[in-house]
Design an enzyme around this catalytic site. Structure first.
Site, mmCIF file in Angstrom:
data_model
loop_
_atom_site.group_PDB
_atom_site.id
_atom_site.type_symbol
_atom_site.label_atom_id
_atom_site.label_comp_id
_atom_site.label_asym_id
_atom_site.label_seq_id
_atom_site.Cartn_x
_atom_site.Cartn_y
_atom_site.Cartn_z
ATOM 1 N N PRO A 90 0.818 -1.217 0.000
ATOM 2 C CA PRO A 90 0.000 0.000 0.000
ATOM 3 C C PRO A 90 0.851 1.266 0.000
ATOM 4 O O PRO A 90 0.380 2.346 -0.275
ATOM 5 C CB PRO A 90 -0.789 -0.100 1.316
ATOM 6 C CG PRO A 90 -0.610 -1.478 1.819
ATOM 7 C CD PRO A 90 0.658 -2.000 1.239
ATOM 8 N N GLU A 117 1.380 -8.987 7.537
ATOM 9 C CA GLU A 117 1.657 -7.553 7.631
ATOM 10 C C GLU A 117 2.767 -7.128 6.685
ATOM 11 O O GLU A 117 3.303 -6.029 6.794
ATOM 12 C CB GLU A 117 2.071 -7.209 9.071
ATOM 13 C CG GLU A 117 0.981 -7.412 10.115
ATOM 14 C CD GLU A 117 -0.170 -6.441 9.963
ATOM 15 O OE1 GLU A 117 -1.327 -6.880 9.992
ATOM 16 O OE2 GLU A 117 0.102 -5.233 9.771
ATOM 17 N N ARG A 155 -2.258 -6.403 -21.698
ATOM 18 C CA ARG A 155 -3.097 -5.875 -22.780
ATOM 19 C C ARG A 155 -2.338 -4.845 -23.619
ATOM 20 O O ARG A 155 -2.740 -4.506 -24.729
ATOM 21 C CB ARG A 155 -4.378 -5.284 -22.259
ATOM 22 C CG ARG A 155 -4.233 -4.025 -21.423
ATOM 23 C CD ARG A 155 -5.528 -3.661 -20.736
ATOM 24 N NE ARG A 155 -6.649 -3.608 -21.637
ATOM 25 C CZ ARG A 155 -6.981 -2.562 -22.385
ATOM 26 N NH1 ARG A 155 -6.226 -1.480 -22.354
ATOM 27 N NH2 ARG A 155 -8.030 -2.598 -23.172
ATOM 28 N N ASP A 170 -7.501 3.938 -25.355
ATOM 29 C CA ASP A 170 -8.052 3.853 -23.995
ATOM 30 C C ASP A 170 -8.021 5.220 -23.328
ATOM 31 O O ASP A 170 -7.200 6.067 -23.663
ATOM 32 C CB ASP A 170 -7.173 2.903 -23.154
ATOM 33 C CG ASP A 170 -7.469 1.447 -23.458
ATOM 34 O OD1 ASP A 170 -8.436 1.187 -24.209
ATOM 35 O OD2 ASP A 170 -6.732 0.591 -22.972
HETATM 36 N N1 LIG Z 1 -2.484 -1.176 -3.074
HETATM 37 C C1 LIG Z 1 -2.414 -2.138 -2.093
HETATM 38 C C2 LIG Z 1 -1.444 -3.128 -1.944
HETATM 39 C C3 LIG Z 1 -1.783 -3.813 -0.809
HETATM 40 C C4 LIG Z 1 -1.035 -4.917 -0.182
HETATM 41 C C5 LIG Z 1 0.047 -5.500 -0.851
HETATM 42 C C6 LIG Z 1 0.792 -6.476 -0.236
HETATM 43 C C7 LIG Z 1 0.473 -6.883 1.058
HETATM 44 C C8 LIG Z 1 1.054 -7.788 1.962
HETATM 45 C C9 LIG Z 1 0.290 -7.776 3.105
HETATM 46 N N2 LIG Z 1 -0.714 -6.880 2.940
HETATM 47 C C10 LIG Z 1 -1.713 -6.600 3.947
HETATM 48 C C11 LIG Z 1 -1.313 -5.478 4.829
HETATM 49 C C12 LIG Z 1 -0.441 -4.499 4.408
HETATM 50 C C13 LIG Z 1 -0.119 -3.412 5.269
HETATM 51 C C14 LIG Z 1 -0.669 -3.354 6.520
HETATM 52 C C15 LIG Z 1 -0.371 -2.166 7.416
HETATM 53 N N3 LIG Z 1 0.540 -2.548 8.507
HETATM 54 C C16 LIG Z 1 0.500 -1.484 9.504
HETATM 55 C C17 LIG Z 1 1.453 -1.794 10.667
HETATM 56 C C18 LIG Z 1 2.861 -1.984 10.150
HETATM 57 C C19 LIG Z 1 2.902 -3.065 9.094
HETATM 58 C C20 LIG Z 1 1.906 -2.765 7.976
HETATM 59 C C21 LIG Z 1 -1.539 -4.346 6.932
HETATM 60 C C22 LIG Z 1 -1.841 -5.420 6.084
HETATM 61 C C23 LIG Z 1 -0.633 -6.314 1.696
HETATM 62 C C24 LIG Z 1 -1.396 -5.339 1.087
HETATM 63 N N4 LIG Z 1 -2.887 -3.292 -0.294
HETATM 64 N N5 LIG Z 1 -3.274 -2.276 -1.096
#
Ligand SMILES: Nc1cc(-c2ccc3ccn(Cc4ccc(CN5CCCCC5)cc4)c3c2)n[nH]1
Length: 242
Positions: A90, A117, A155, A170
């Site tokens: 994220p 996580e 694509r 697009d």
């Molecule tokens: N664009 C997008 C990509 C992703 C994504 C991609 C890869 C993974 C791998 C695991 N997760 C779940 C997740 C990620 C972050 C947290 C926050 N957490 C806060 C405390 C300190 C550690 C991190 C919680 C759970 C992922 C989520 N989500 N959205």
């Protein structure tokens, strides 16, 4: 192009890889997708453990650095072409059409899908992957984000979409930053809803003019930020390529 996907859940991709556009592209040799189960690189069998609790406390589990780094290095070495390493998170650079077009120029991409996580920070420090986010929301893992990248990139590969389906027009392709005009097909009338007369006129100049105006009005109404006078650069993440 070859994609190598590192994941704890390779089966998540089963249905996706058999969907027609991708399946055809694979059969035609335009793209290759290899999945690698991170658990195969676990040190201690039979539990095949690849995660552990975070030092310093905190919720959930983290993917450990040793199996991950070993896995990525082994996968990278499976093919002579070095892989462009991408870690889904994220916190990464936001995927947009420009980044998808850049990714489509790569010969080989490795998609590192975390779970729980995420990864031990040393995975990022050692491997220096590009970090990409597909949006400001939290998924349960990187797999859906990885599929999104594969979908948006494949694509764009030459020969994948037939000419009649070209991605060139697009909404966001090749710098085009306007929303789509409304589209219609048969029947000409449904529950009193008809097709705009101009589209039935055969007057291609009038049709093009009408479509351009419809795109402009919709873009002003919904995505004024896309208009050239409002555009700003997509600020790249510190460890991103140009
Ligand atoms: N664009 C997008 C990509 C992703 C994504 C991609 C890869 C993974 C791998 C695991 N997760 C779940 C997740 C990620 C972050 C947290 C926050 N957490 C806060 C405390 C300190 C550690 C991190 C919680 C759970 C992922 C989520 N989500 N959205």
């Amino acid at each position: 192009m070859r994609f190598d996907v590192v994941t704890l859940f390779p089966a998540i991709f089963d249905g996706y890889l058999t969907q027609s556009l991708l399946d055809k592209a694979i059969v035609r040799g335009l793209v290759e997708i290899q999945r690698h189960n991170l658990r195969d690189w676990a040190e201690d069998t039979p539990h095949r453990k690849v995660d552990d609790r975070p030092f310093g406390g905190g919720p959930g589990m983290l993917l450990q650095v040793e199996p991950t780094v070993t896995c990525v290095r082994d996968v990278d070495a499976m093919c002579d072409v070095p892989a462009r390493k991408i870690l889904l998170t994220p916190q990464g650079r936001r995927l947009d059409q420009r980044l998808a077009e850049d990714l489509a120029t790569s010969d080989r991409i490795m998609l590192m899908c975390g779970r729980y996580e995420g990864f031990d920070q040393r995975v990022l420090d050692i491997l220096q992957p590009e970090e990409i986010s597909i949006g400001d929301f939290v998924l349960n893992g990187g797999e859906v984000a990885a599929m999104t990248i594969i979908d948006a990139v494949v694509r764009l590969l030459p020969g994948v979409l037939g000419d009649e389906q070209s991605s060139l027009d697009d909404s966001f392709s090749r710098g085009n930053r306007m929303l789509e005009f409304p589209q219609y097909t048969r029947p000409r009338e449904f529950e009193g809803h008809t097709v705009p007369d101009v589209l039935l006129s055969g007057d291609h100049a009038a049709i093009a003019k009408w479509r351009a105006e419809q795109s402009r009005v919709k873009t002003i109404d919904r995505r004024r930020d896309l208009l050239p006078e409002n555009s700003k650069p997509n600020h790249e993440h510190p460890n991103q390529r140009s």
